[in-house]
Design a protein around this motif. Structure first.
Motif, PDB file in Angstrom:
ATOM      1  N   UNK A  96       0.826  -1.211   0.000  1.00  0.00           N
ATOM      2  CA  UNK A  96       0.000   0.000   0.000  1.00  0.00           C
ATOM      3  C   UNK A  96       0.855   1.253   0.000  1.00  0.00           C
ATOM      4  N   UNK A  97       1.916   1.245   0.814  1.00  0.00           N
ATOM      5  CA  UNK A  97       2.800   2.407   0.880  1.00  0.00           C
ATOM      6  C   UNK A  97       3.539   2.589  -0.443  1.00  0.00           C
ATOM      7  N   UNK A  98       3.920   1.484  -1.079  1.00  0.00           N
ATOM      8  CA  UNK A  98       4.597   1.556  -2.377  1.00  0.00           C
ATOM      9  C   UNK A  98       3.653   2.062  -3.458  1.00  0.00           C
ATOM     10  N   UNK A  99       2.363   1.682  -3.385  1.00  0.00           N
ATOM     11  CA  UNK A  99       1.378   2.230  -4.314  1.00  0.00           C
ATOM     12  C   UNK A  99       1.339   3.757  -4.205  1.00  0.00           C
ATOM     13  N   UNK A 100       1.599   4.258  -3.013  1.00  0.00           N
ATOM     14  CA  UNK A 100       1.561   5.706  -2.781  1.00  0.00           C
ATOM     15  C   UNK A 100       2.880   6.389  -3.116  1.00  0.00           C
TER      16      UNK A 100
ATOM     17  N   UNK B 241      -6.702  -4.814   5.008  1.00  0.00           N
ATOM     18  CA  UNK B 241      -6.711  -3.537   5.750  1.00  0.00           C
ATOM     19  C   UNK B 241      -5.328  -2.901   5.850  1.00  0.00           C
ATOM     20  N   UNK B 242      -4.282  -3.738   5.884  1.00  0.00           N
ATOM     21  CA  UNK B 242      -2.936  -3.189   5.979  1.00  0.00           C
ATOM     22  C   UNK B 242      -2.531  -2.447   4.701  1.00  0.00           C
ATOM     23  N   UNK B 243      -3.109  -2.839   3.566  1.00  0.00           N
ATOM     24  CA  UNK B 243      -2.868  -2.066   2.336  1.00  0.00           C
ATOM     25  C   UNK B 243      -3.382  -0.646   2.523  1.00  0.00           C
ATOM     26  N   UNK B 244      -4.578  -0.532   3.110  1.00  0.00           N
ATOM     27  CA  UNK B 244      -5.177   0.790   3.344  1.00  0.00           C
ATOM     28  C   UNK B 244      -4.301   1.605   4.302  1.00  0.00           C
ATOM     29  N   UNK B 245      -3.802   0.950   5.357  1.00  0.00           N
ATOM     30  CA  UNK B 245      -2.935   1.648   6.317  1.00  0.00           C
ATOM     31  C   UNK B 245      -1.666   2.148   5.633  1.00  0.00           C
TER      32      UNK B 245
ATOM     33  N   UNK C  28     -11.535   4.304  14.601  1.00  0.00           N
ATOM     34  CA  UNK C  28     -11.320   2.913  15.039  1.00  0.00           C
ATOM     35  C   UNK C  28     -10.551   2.067  14.021  1.00  0.00           C
ATOM     36  N   UNK C  29     -10.772   2.328  12.724  1.00  0.00           N
ATOM     37  CA  UNK C  29     -10.066   1.560  11.699  1.00  0.00           C
ATOM     38  C   UNK C  29      -8.557   1.748  11.823  1.00  0.00           C
ATOM     39  N   UNK C  30      -8.126   3.007  11.941  1.00  0.00           N
ATOM     40  CA  UNK C  30      -6.682   3.270  11.998  1.00  0.00           C
ATOM     41  C   UNK C  30      -6.095   3.039  13.394  1.00  0.00           C
ATOM     42  N   UNK C  31      -6.935   2.862  14.371  1.00  0.00           N
ATOM     43  CA  UNK C  31      -6.446   2.397  15.665  1.00  0.00           C
ATOM     44  C   UNK C  31      -6.165   0.900  15.620  1.00  0.00           C
ATOM     45  N   UNK C  32      -6.950   0.177  14.823  1.00  0.00           N
ATOM     46  CA  UNK C  32      -6.721  -1.268  14.655  1.00  0.00           C
ATOM     47  C   UNK C  32      -5.589  -1.546  13.662  1.00  0.00           C
ATOM     48  N   UNK C  33      -5.537  -0.732  12.609  1.00  0.00           N
ATOM     49  CA  UNK C  33      -4.552  -0.935  11.547  1.00  0.00           C
ATOM     50  C   UNK C  33      -3.708   0.339  11.468  1.00  0.00           C
ATOM     51  N   UNK C  34      -2.651   0.348  12.229  1.00  0.00           N
ATOM     52  CA  UNK C  34      -1.943   1.594  12.501  1.00  0.00           C
ATOM     53  C   UNK C  34      -1.149   2.135  11.320  1.00  0.00           C
ATOM     54  N   UNK C  35      -1.176   3.449  11.215  1.00  0.00           N
ATOM     55  CA  UNK C  35      -0.318   4.169  10.291  1.00  0.00           C
ATOM     56  C   UNK C  35       1.117   4.066  10.802  1.00  0.00           C
ATOM     57  N   UNK C  36       2.071   4.282   9.907  1.00  0.00           N
ATOM     58  CA  UNK C  36       3.484   4.245  10.287  1.00  0.00           C
ATOM     59  C   UNK C  36       4.170   5.480   9.725  1.00  0.00           C
TER      60      UNK C  36
END
Length: 343
Positions: free
Chosen positions: A60-64, A211-215, A292-300
């Protein structure tokens, strides 16, 4: 030629961030190759914070943020008269060193370089690039960057088989490069005027895989905004939160799929037609779904700090403290240190 590069907020107004294609994410492609040789190679002498990288987060980060490049430069030391090379790289502000170090550790290959205020994770040997390609074979990109990855893989196979050492193989490589990023330089166009450009592969599957792709994608392209505006409240001001992801209009269907994925938000195409925004502004959706989504699947990376400040402002709004002078002042402090305001 402009490329949409996310968005930022200036004076409470969301604005597109543009960069010349080949400048920031393609920075190494045209401008940085000379600079990178003079750049400072970063070695982890001083320990930085480490993040645990999930493979779908990396995709996901590489897509960005990532870029796939093919280098072809005149060099009489080669029988064809041209030196060739491949580079996978991610360029960020130096504040995100810990994130790039964590990606480097996860993949186990590559080097990190400083160039002024930017920092670059760079992989270029055929042996190391095979690890990069294997990752994206197993955890596929889903934006239009997947096309770049497929073209890059074609070039990789050609070089791995040493076809580039013949004029015929070199021409195949140039035909691939013509479809990638900025295409061919004037020098290459003049030297190879009859090259027929390889067609870009069509990206069909843009289903969000995890979900980790979204994060990961949000860590690269997401923005968390606090807007303070004049209102008829007792203190004369109101506060509104928004979550936004801006992407080139060629990924419009992917951006629209986020509405279904999160169960909220909207998509709006920009007037100039180059980009569109997925945006969530309804406070109930932000508080119940997005946070809640980003609390479960944390940004870095540095963006986690923006998210944390945004959550603090959400708590103020939920408790209606933003309608007090003290709460307004606290909101202003949170807003001032987010996004471009963070030192």
């Amino acid at each position: 030629m402009l490329r949409v590069n996310g968005s930022c907020q200036v004076g409470g107004v969301s604005r597109l961030k543009y960069s010349l294609i080949g400048f920031v994410r393609n920075y190494i492609g045209k401008i940085l190759y000379k600079q990178i040789n003079k750049a400072i190679f970063y070695s982890t002498v001083n320990k930085t914070r480490e993040f645990t990288i999930n493979p779908w987060f990396l995709t996901g980060f590489s897509d960005a943020e990532s870029c796939f490049s093919i280098k072809i430069n005149k060099d009489q030391n080669y029988s064809t008269g041209w030196a060739v090379g491949l580079v996978f790289h991610i360029g960020l502000h130096k504040k995100d060193l810990a994130l790039l170090e964590s990606i480097k550790k996860f993949l186990g290959v590559g080097k990190i370089y400083y160039v002024e205020d930017m920092i670059f994770y760079r992989v270029q040997s055929i042996k190391d690039l095979e690890i990069i390609i294997n990752h994206f074979d197993n955890y596929s990109l889903i934006t239009q960057k997947h096309s770049d990855c497929l073209l890059f893989k074609m070039a990789f196979d050609l070089i791995k088989n040493k076809e580039h050492l013949t004029i015929e193989g070199l021409k195949k490589l140039i035909a691939i490069k013509a479809s990638l990023n900025l295409g061919l330089s004037e020098e290459l166009k003049k030297a190879f005027p009859t090259i027929v450009t390889v067609l870009r592969p069509v990206v069909v599957n843009q289903t969000i895989p995890d979900p980790q792709w979204v994060a990961g994608f949000t860590s690269g392209e997401g923005c968390f905004f606090i807007n303070i505006f004049n209102s008829k409240t007792k203190i004369g001001f109101g506060t509104k939160l928004s979550f936004q992801i801006t992407q080139h209009s060629r990924d419009e269907q992917l951006m629209k799929s986020l509405i279904v994925y999160f169960g909220c938000g909207s998509y709006t195409k920009r007037k100039e037609g180059l980009a569109g925004d997925f945006r969530v502004t309804k406070f109930e959706d932000i508080f119940i779904k997005i946070i809640p989504f980003f609390q479960r699947h944390q940004l870095i990376g540095e963006k986690i700090q923006d998210f944390q400040d945004w959550c603090k402002c959400a708590d103020l709004i939920k408790a209606k403290r933003h309608l007090t002078e003290e709460g307004l002042e606290e909101t202003r402090k949170l807003k001032a240190r987010m996004n471009k305001g963070r030192k």
